[in-house]
Design an enzyme around this catalytic site. Structure first.
Site, PDB file in Angstrom:
ATOM      1  N   LYS A 405     -28.103 -13.868 -30.199  1.00  0.00           N
ATOM      2  CA  LYS A 405     -27.131 -15.449 -28.674  1.00  0.00           C
ATOM      3  C   LYS A 405     -26.519 -15.060 -28.217  1.00  0.00           C
ATOM      4  CE  LYS A 405     -25.640 -17.681 -32.625  1.00  0.00           C
ATOM      5  NZ  LYS A 405     -26.088 -16.479 -33.490  1.00  0.00           N
ATOM      6  N   THR A 407     -26.295 -11.801 -27.284  1.00  0.00           N
ATOM      7  CA  THR A 407     -27.241 -11.104 -25.577  1.00  0.00           C
ATOM      8  C   THR A 407     -27.576 -11.808 -24.925  1.00  0.00           C
ATOM      9  OG1 THR A 407     -27.401  -9.573 -27.398  1.00  0.00           O
ATOM     10  CG2 THR A 407     -28.954  -9.067 -25.498  1.00  0.00           C
ATOM     11  N   ARG A 429     -17.755 -16.271 -28.257  1.00  0.00           N
ATOM     12  CA  ARG A 429     -16.096 -16.561 -29.478  1.00  0.00           C
ATOM     13  C   ARG A 429     -15.883 -14.470 -29.660  1.00  0.00           C
ATOM     14  NH1 ARG A 429     -19.059 -17.530 -35.097  1.00  0.00           N
ATOM     15  NH2 ARG A 429     -20.809 -16.470 -33.957  1.00  0.00           N
ATOM     16  N   LYS A 440     -22.351  -5.287 -39.802  1.00  0.00           N
ATOM     17  CA  LYS A 440     -22.989  -6.196 -37.879  1.00  0.00           C
ATOM     18  C   LYS A 440     -22.466  -5.167 -37.052  1.00  0.00           C
ATOM     19  CE  LYS A 440     -24.217 -10.407 -35.803  1.00  0.00           C
ATOM     20  NZ  LYS A 440     -23.510 -11.700 -36.305  1.00  0.00           N
ATOM     21  N   ALA A 659     -18.307 -19.646 -38.845  1.00  0.00           N
ATOM     22  CA  ALA A 659     -19.088 -20.258 -38.533  1.00  0.00           C
ATOM     23  C   ALA A 659     -19.721 -20.823 -39.826  1.00  0.00           C
ATOM     24  CB  ALA A 659     -20.048 -19.503 -37.976  1.00  0.00           C
ATOM     25  N   PHE A 690     -24.572 -19.248 -36.030  1.00  0.00           N
ATOM     26  CA  PHE A 690     -25.485 -18.459 -36.805  1.00  0.00           C
ATOM     27  C   PHE A 690     -27.222 -19.315 -36.862  1.00  0.00           C
ATOM     28  CE2 PHE A 690     -22.738 -17.774 -40.689  1.00  0.00           C
ATOM     29  CZ  PHE A 690     -22.163 -16.258 -39.990  1.00  0.00           C
ATOM     30  N   PHE A 772     -38.493  -7.605 -28.245  1.00  0.00           N
ATOM     31  CA  PHE A 772     -38.107  -6.519 -28.988  1.00  0.00           C
ATOM     32  C   PHE A 772     -39.115  -5.247 -28.567  1.00  0.00           C
ATOM     33  CE2 PHE A 772     -35.192  -8.535 -30.946  1.00  0.00           C
ATOM     34  CZ  PHE A 772     -33.708  -8.183 -32.083  1.00  0.00           C
ATOM     35  N   TRP A 801     -32.349  -7.846 -22.209  1.00  0.00           N
ATOM     36  CA  TRP A 801     -32.008  -6.441 -23.621  1.00  0.00           C
ATOM     37  C   TRP A 801     -31.979  -4.910 -22.977  1.00  0.00           C
ATOM     38  CZ3 TRP A 801     -34.012  -2.153 -25.909  1.00  0.00           C
ATOM     39  CH2 TRP A 801     -32.878  -1.257 -26.582  1.00  0.00           C
TER      40      TRP A 801
END
Length: 948
Positions: A405, A407, A429, A440, A659, A690, A772, A801
């Site tokens: 999200k 990205t 955030r 992560k 979240a 999330f 991807f 990306w």
């Protein structure tokens, strides 16, 4: 001629209805002018010039004030020495034009450092729009002159203003009023055509010399500047058509050196200090202008510059189109690591970025080279500016690694601004350091869609989370300390310590007076309270079993989930079980994210409920007397942090509430400021934590209620990887994320469900498929087709990306088109309905549950909060983000499940009730191999390695 009046409209000057005669002016100057008087005709022309300048300035100012009634420019003059005449002239002309003027009078022997100190103070005073110096010539050093802010330098003496004048940008700078007065007097009062004339400037220095030469050359004159001691002075004086005296003539230079018929003008720079060269006999010349004429016209032209300064200032206060210089990307294949990409791009200086997007210099506080805080005053300045379009980025139910999200958010704004030339702002955030060093990793985006520098984004930033930690733990300490002191002291001893004698006087503090009022005790004298009132005031009677306020730390540490505090001997046997939460789980973080002003934040901090007393009433931070201190710790954290993307577009990074137990969105303030800065046609793109069932639902029902803002579009992020997992594919971890076999995309049911959830709120949804390298064209096409069938406005594959904003141009176009449609936004529930009904609505309409099941503890808490008056707050469900249900392993779209509510808690300051679904950890733990194994510092270059 000696009785012609000057337009100085003040009864304090001259004593005759505010007018001063030429003779009175000469007497006040205590000198005899060295040259013959102007003709009566020339004097009348000169007076007309002064009147015209002041009248024009007055008219322009009146027009500005019609549109801005509160606007009144202020001219500040720093004066070293007593010069009442110049004070009167400046004061009277300013009053005639409608300006305010202030004089800072320093001793005549003031040092350079003392003058610079005063200059710097006025530079930072936003009430002052112009600054002039009345100091002796020997103090006009480069250091003094260039201490002035160019935008306040109404005398045009700074290098920047002179440089613009020389370059030919006179409309963008302030021109020396003295130099300008010289030109106007020669052309209008004497009637000289300057084209082709030989001009000799004698004895001028510095900024005056440069300005005179430049202005004369622009008029086509042949200009030479020499000093009084130059050997060729006599011959040069003989050759000149016009002689301008820039400083008092030395006694040894005879006036006979100047040819009869030569036009002579005296503009001695010493007028700035009130000192006038004098003492020479009167000689006849062709055209003669006295020094006092230059003084008055220059003073009038300075007023004109002041009005121009005010007009520029007002123009800067208005929203204007961005002049953003975007940074170029040169994507590589294969795509390097995030930190290599980040380090390969040189960010713009943050003050440059701020100026490009319309922020003023006094609206930012710079932290290093690439970060700045933005002051909330910008909201007042742009209060009449229409908001831009408001876009929320949410996602499907994610894998443990997230679906990108952040990205997508960054890729979208890079596409909008760097490729479609549309103003846009990302609002993200601030990440916790827990995940950064845990599993992560960071949250700056990834690949060629990042916030840079990514190591500064992920580590400390500007210290907001540390401020929250300090404030949170101060409040925690206050709770336990108060219980200890109440347990070990009598009412009288406790009261005497809470309201101590200071210099023989006992007084309540402001926050204690507020507590008295809350208790219904309408007294302000501490000595007048009864014993009952003393006990009522001094004792909070906190029930330790009801304490909900925990200490926090911004590190994943499983061994702090359950601790015992108070085991030291000094705590006198008072100990209890407690715990640590991760810092971003603090209610203070949620308060920061939902507040809309400093005053509102203070009020919210004071309302935070930390426990109940033994009679069941809530105990707040206000009751503990700590609200003011918490606000002090948070006064800088409330200001959003400005950074930039890889392509040089602006980003606000502000607040980072959990979240699950909080609402998981960046700050209301960041969104509001960004919506003003982008303008009516611009876009603000913010992200919800999330999946849409959690972050988006809370964005709508909590954040939008607090902010009053209405979203235009939702961008729903999906990945083939996650949809395969929801369709029965293998679980995703750091080690298996790219090891998929071809699986039919049965998991698109989760995407379809999240689209339906979005439609509950009446906002158009655009699906962004974050592609991807392992995804096939057939898979991409299938997902987009199914999304559109499920009701999405559009569905677009995104490649940001791997190539940056260029890879999200199609998404940006789809978002622009969707934003042009009418939003029919609505809340999911009415906050006035009972707490249980609001919980049930969310469970059934959003998660798809059959019903809810309340534990006895949860029901008791609901009853307590309702009785305490908190039943009308919105709901913030705390549940797993890995499933629509309460069971993380239930993928896809679980059905017919009962949602268990194990507990219910309240964040009263933030403004919501949060039910706990099943067990919910507020302190993450570290895995067997955390990210910190790969993080290191190159001690030679000081570069961070291993962040992702």
């Amino acid at each position: 001629p000696g009785e012609v009046a000057h337009p100085c409209n003040s009864s304090t000057l001259g004593g005759r209805g505010g007018w001063i005669t030429r003779n009175e002016l000469s007497e006040k100057m205590c000198c005899v002018s060295p040259f013959y008087s102007l003709t009566k005709k020339s004097q009348c022309c000169f007076l007309s010039q002064c009147r015209e300048v002041i009248q024009n300035s007055k008219e322009v100012l009146s027009l500005l004030q019609e549109k801005n009634p509160a606007f009144k420019p202020v001219l500040s003059i720093i004066q070293a020495g007593d010069d009442n005449l110049m004070q009167e002239i400046n004061q009277n002309l300013a009053e005639e034009a409608g300006l305010n003027i202030t004089h800072i009078c320093l001793p005549p022997d003031s040092s350079e450092a003392e003058i610079i100190d005063e200059i710097l103070k006025i530079n930072e005073d936003t009430r002052v729009h112009g600054l002039a110096l009345q100091i002796s010539e020997n103090l006009f050093s480069n250091k003094v002159l260039n201490a002035l802010k160019p935008e306040k330098d109404v005398d045009g003496v700074t290098d920047i203003n002179l440089g613009k004048l020389v370059r030919g940008d006179a409309h963008e700078c302030f021109v020396s009023p003295v130099a300008k007065a010289v030109i106007e007097l020669l052309e209008k009062s004497v009637g000289v055509n300057l084209d082709g004339k030989k001009i000799l400037v004698v004895g001028a220095h510095g900024s005056l010399e440069a300005a005179l030469q430049c202005l004369f050359q622009r008029k086509g004159s042949m200009t030479m500047s020499i000093q009084w001691k130059t050997r060729q002075l006599q011959s040069k004086l003989h050759e000149a058509d016009i002689v301008v005296l820039g400083s008092p003539k030395p006694e040894e230079i005879p006036l006979t050196w100047i040819q009869p018929g030569t036009t002579v003008l005296n503009c001695s720079h010493d007028f700035l200090s009130g000192k006038v060269g004098c003492g020479s006999p009167r000689i006849h010349f062709g055209g003669l202008i006295e020094e006092d004429d230059v003084i008055l016209l220059a003073a009038a032209l300075r007023i004109q510059n002041m009005v121009s300064s005010g007009r520029r200032w007002l123009r800067e206060q208005q929203h204007r189109r961005w002049r953003l210089h975007c940074l170029k990307l040169q994507p590589l294949s294969p795509v390097p690591s995030d930190i290599e990409i980040s380090r390969g791009q040189t960010p713009k200086a943050v003050d440059v970025l701020a100026k490009e997007i319309g922020l003023l210099a006094d609206e930012i506080e710079i932290y290093g080279k690439s970060k700045a805080k933005v002051r909330l005053s910008v909201l007042e300045r742009l209060k009449d500016q229409a908001d831009g379009k408001y876009v929320l980025v949410a996602g499907i139910t994610p894998t443990p690694l997230g679906e990108g999200k952040s990205t997508v958010t960054i890729g979208l704004v890079q596409a909008l601004t760097a490729h479609l030339n549309v103003n846009s702002f990302a609002c993200l955030r601030q990440p916790s350091q827990g995940p950064t060093f845990g599993v992560k990793g960071g949250a700056a985006g990834g690949g060629y869609a990042q916030v840079i520098p990514m190591e500064e984004f992920n580590l400390h930033l500007t210290g907001d989370i540390h401020a929250i930690t300090a404030a949170n733990n101060l409040l925690a300490a206050a709770i336990d300390t108060r219980i200890l002191h109440e347990n070990t002291q009598t009412d009288k001893a406790l009261y005497n310590r809470l309201v101590p004698l200071v210099n023989g006087v006992r007084e309540f503090s402001e926050i204690q007076l507020a507590r008295l009022k809350k208790l219904g005790i309408n007294k302000t004298d501490p000595s007048t309270l009864t014993e009952e009132e003393v006990s009522k005031f001094a004792r909070l009677d906190i029930d330790p079993s009801t304490i909900t306020w925990q200490r926090v730390l911004d590190t994943n540490d499983r061994f702090l989930r359950k601790i015992t505090i108070g085991q030291g001997n000094a705590e006198k046997g008072y100990y209890r079980q407690a715990q640590f939460d991760i810092a971003v789980a603090s209610e203070i973080m949620a308060v920061l994210a939902l507040t809309d002003s400093l005053a509102d934040m203070k009020a919210r901090l004071g309302r935070m409920v930390v426990a109940s007393d033994k009679s069941g009433q809530p105990v707040t931070a206000d009751d503990l007397g700590v609200t003011g201190a918490l606000t002090v710790l948070m006064k800088d954290a409330i200001k959003p942090n400005l950074m930039q993307t890889l392509e040089g577009t602006p980003v606000f990074v502000h607040a980072g509430p959990f979240a699950n137990i909080a609402h998981g969105n960046s700050s209301v303030l960041a969104d509001k400021i960004a919506l003003k800065l982008v303008g009516e046609e611009g876009f603000v793109v913010t992200e919800a934590g999330f999946g849409a069932d959690i972050g988006m639902e809370k964005f709508f029902n909590i954040k939008c209620r607090a902010s009053g803002l209405v979203p235009n579009v939702v961008v729903l992020v999906a990945t083939v990887r996650a949809l395969k997992m929801h369709g029965g594919g293998p679980s995703v971890s750091a080690h298996t994320k790219f090891h998929y076999v071809k699986t039919e995309l049965n998991g698109c049911c989760n995407l379809q469900k999240q689209i339906q959830i979005t439609q509950l709120f009446g906002v158009p949804v655009v699906v962004a498929l974050n592609v991807f390298k392992t995804d096939t064209r057939a898979e991409i096409d299938l997902v987009c087709e199914l999304a559109k069938r499920a009701g999405a406005f559009d569905a677009v594959p995104c490649y940001h990306w791997s190539v940056g904003g260029k890879g999200s141009v199609d998404l940006a176009r789809a978002v622009r088109e969707a934003a042009s449609k009418r939003s029919r936004f609505q809340f999911l529930y009415d906050v006035q309905v009972p707490i249980v009904d609001k919980i049930r609505t969310i469970a059934q309409a959003v998660y798809g549950a059959k019903d809810i099941e309340l534990s006895p503890e949860a029901q008791a808490k609901i009853d307590r909060y309702t009785q305490q008056g908190f039943g009308n707050l919105p709901i913030c469900m705390a549940k797993t983000h890995l499933s629509l249900s309460h069971q993380p392993d239930k993928k896809g779209v679980p059905r017919d499940f009962i949602l268990p509510i194990s507990d219910v808690r309240a964040s009263i300051g933030a403004g919501f009730i949060y039910p706990l679904v099943g067990t919910m950890s507020t302190m993450p733990g570290l895995p067997t191999r955390p990210c910190f194994y790969d993080i290191d510092l190159d001690t030679e270059t000081e570069q961070v390695k291993g962040l992702f």
